[in-house]
Write a protein that holds these residues in place. Structure first.
Motif, PDB file in Angstrom:
ATOM      1  N   ILE A  94       0.857  -1.188   0.000  1.00 24.87           N
ATOM      2  CA  ILE A  94       0.000   0.000   0.000  1.00 24.87           C
ATOM      3  C   ILE A  94       0.892   1.237   0.000  1.00 24.87           C
ATOM      4  CG2 ILE A  94      -1.792   1.290   1.205  1.00 24.87           C
ATOM      5  CD1 ILE A  94      -2.461  -1.331   2.682  1.00 24.87           C
ATOM      6  N   LEU A  96       0.781   4.884   0.868  1.00 29.42           N
ATOM      7  CA  LEU A  96      -0.104   5.688   1.709  1.00 29.42           C
ATOM      8  C   LEU A  96       0.449   7.092   1.873  1.00 29.42           C
ATOM      9  CD1 LEU A  96      -2.390   6.042   3.872  1.00 29.42           C
ATOM     10  CD2 LEU A  96      -0.742   5.112   5.536  1.00 29.42           C
ATOM     11  N   LEU A 111       0.346   1.581  12.700  1.00 25.39           N
ATOM     12  CA  LEU A 111       0.815   0.802  11.560  1.00 25.39           C
ATOM     13  C   LEU A 111       1.555  -0.470  11.964  1.00 25.39           C
ATOM     14  CD1 LEU A 111       1.857   3.479   8.911  1.00 25.39           C
ATOM     15  CD2 LEU A 111      -0.172   2.004   8.951  1.00 25.39           C
ATOM     16  N   PHE A 114      -1.072  -2.979  12.612  1.00 26.52           N
ATOM     17  CA  PHE A 114      -1.693  -3.424  11.355  1.00 26.52           C
ATOM     18  C   PHE A 114      -0.809  -4.438  10.642  1.00 26.52           C
ATOM     19  CE2 PHE A 114      -1.958  -2.784   6.703  1.00 26.52           C
ATOM     20  CZ  PHE A 114      -3.265  -3.219   6.497  1.00 26.52           C
ATOM     21  N   TYR A 118      -1.541  -8.357   9.597  1.00 24.33           N
ATOM     22  CA  TYR A 118      -1.544  -8.789   8.196  1.00 24.33           C
ATOM     23  C   TYR A 118      -0.106  -8.940   7.694  1.00 24.33           C
ATOM     24  CZ  TYR A 118      -6.435  -7.378   8.457  1.00 24.33           C
ATOM     25  OH  TYR A 118      -7.757  -7.243   8.824  1.00 24.33           O
ATOM     26  N   VAL A 123       3.656  -1.554   3.709  1.00 22.16           N
ATOM     27  CA  VAL A 123       3.162  -0.182   3.616  1.00 22.16           C
ATOM     28  C   VAL A 123       4.319   0.765   3.324  1.00 22.16           C
ATOM     29  CG1 VAL A 123       1.935   1.697   4.783  1.00 22.16           C
ATOM     30  CG2 VAL A 123       1.302  -0.675   5.249  1.00 22.16           C
ATOM     31  N   PRO A 279      -5.738  -5.201   0.430  1.00 25.79           N
ATOM     32  CA  PRO A 279      -4.894  -4.517   1.412  1.00 25.79           C
ATOM     33  C   PRO A 279      -5.405  -3.117   1.765  1.00 25.79           C
ATOM     34  CG  PRO A 279      -3.546  -5.559  -0.270  1.00 25.79           C
ATOM     35  CD  PRO A 279      -4.965  -5.638  -0.750  1.00 25.79           C
ATOM     36  N   LEU A 283      -6.714  -1.926   5.548  1.00 27.64           N
ATOM     37  CA  LEU A 283      -6.166  -0.809   6.304  1.00 27.64           C
ATOM     38  C   LEU A 283      -7.261   0.178   6.687  1.00 27.64           C
ATOM     39  CD1 LEU A 283      -3.869   0.742   7.547  1.00 27.64           C
ATOM     40  CD2 LEU A 283      -3.317   1.680   5.289  1.00 27.64           C
ATOM     41  N   PHE A 286      -9.212  -1.312   9.515  1.00 27.78           N
ATOM     42  CA  PHE A 286      -8.384  -1.343  10.726  1.00 27.78           C
ATOM     43  C   PHE A 286      -8.354   0.043  11.381  1.00 27.78           C
ATOM     44  CE2 PHE A 286      -4.285  -0.583  12.770  1.00 27.78           C
ATOM     45  CZ  PHE A 286      -4.243  -1.613  13.690  1.00 27.78           C
ATOM     46  N   LEU A 287      -8.169   1.081  10.600  1.00 26.81           N
ATOM     47  CA  LEU A 287      -8.122   2.443  11.159  1.00 26.81           C
ATOM     48  C   LEU A 287      -9.478   2.832  11.742  1.00 26.81           C
ATOM     49  CD1 LEU A 287      -5.974   4.280   8.443  1.00 26.81           C
ATOM     50  CD2 LEU A 287      -5.268   3.558  10.739  1.00 26.81           C
TER      51      LEU A 287
END
Length: 292
Positions: A94, A96, A111, A114, A118, A123, A279, A283, A286-287
């Motif tokens: 990802i 970001l 992060l 996370f 996973y 990231v 993915p 995320l 998750f956030l």
């Protein structure tokens, strides 16, 4: 660009009949689509489309490329669906983009959690207070605070962000404590942004008030403005997560309580073609889970 991405863009142009319609379908800009097709033609050394002000006409070579591209894209889709059906775990990288101060306050702890959840996901994080061009710069996901501009991007609300008016005890002892927004006309303010004219909005009894504020310092970084306020340079208006410790230990004091506007929205935004990327969705969820 990945050749399969070029094929996908060309195929969508063929199916849509125009750059504009294809760009809308893909969640890309018209200029981006046009540039990529020109680059594809240059790489292949042939003309795939004849362009005019009214229409696009495919060349014989373009038709052959389109038919071959469809076969390949369908094969790739079937392979990926078959593979993804074998595992429920998101996999991939990802890219970001996130605001600097927010990322330092929150993402540094979130992060790693996370990535532990996973293990198949990586990231790449770019910290910037500017609003990046997700499509043009190749980001999968961006976190943005505040009102979102109209666009073809998909937005998911993550959380709300409280903002606080505050100043140092030293400044308030010297200049006095404002009792109402209009009192700020006689105060030094520390506004966020580069615009010469910065307006703060206030709630309270009656209709909302908008007031232009001035001061000797402005910046597009909240940490810098917080430190300037602690140093006694004026009153600032910032997200609470930037001010947390300074408010707790008394280096900053809240002012104009009750006049704050509605909290800002923290949103995750991503291009339409990343909507099904597992993915990215993992995320975002998750956030939302961690910040509600």
């Amino acid at each position: 660009m990945n050749p399969f991405e070029e094929m996908r863009i060309f195929a969508q142009v063929m199916e849509s009949g125009s750059f504009t319609a294809a760009a809308d379908k893909l969640g890309l800009s018209k200029q981006f689509v046009s540039r990529k097709l020109m680059a594809l033609e240059q790489r292949l050394g042939v003309r795939l489309l004849n362009r005019s002000t009214r229409r696009l006409d495919v060349t014989p070579l373009g038709q052959r490329y389109y038919e071959a591209a469809l076969r390949l894209l369908n094969d790739v889709e079937q392979v990926e669906q078959g593979i993804s059906g074998q595992t429920s775990e998101p996999r991939g990288t990802i890219r970001l983009s996130a605001p600097l101060s927010f990322a330092v306050a929150h993402l540094g702890s979130l992060l790693p959690l996370f990535l532990q959840r996973y293990p198949g996901v990586s990231v790449e994080v770019d910290l910037s207070d500017r609003s990046v061009d997700l499509l043009g710069e190749g980001y999968d996901l961006a976190l943005r605070i505040g009102v979102l501009e109209d666009s073809t991007l998909i937005a998911r609300r993550i959380a709300t962000i409280e903002r606080v008016y505050c100043a140092s005890p030293t400044y308030l002892a010297q200049k006095g404590t404002p009792a109402r927004p209009e009192d700020l006309r006689s105060h030094d303010c520390l506004p966020y942004g580069h615009s010469r004219q910065v307006q703060w909005r206030f709630a309270g009894a009656g209709k909302p008030l908008t007031l232009e504020v001035t001061g000797r310092m402005r910046a597009n970084n909240g940490d810098l403005l917080r430190d300037a306020a602690i140093a006694g340079m004026g009153i600032t208006y910032l997200p609470a997560f930037i001010l947390g410790d300074a408010l707790k230990d008394g280096r900053l004091i809240k002012v104009l309580e009750g006049f704050e506007t509605e909290p800002l929205a923290l949103s995750a935004v991503y291009p339409q073609h990343r909507q099904s990327a597992r993915p990215v969705q993992a995320l975002v969820e998750f956030l939302r889970e961690q910040m509600q």
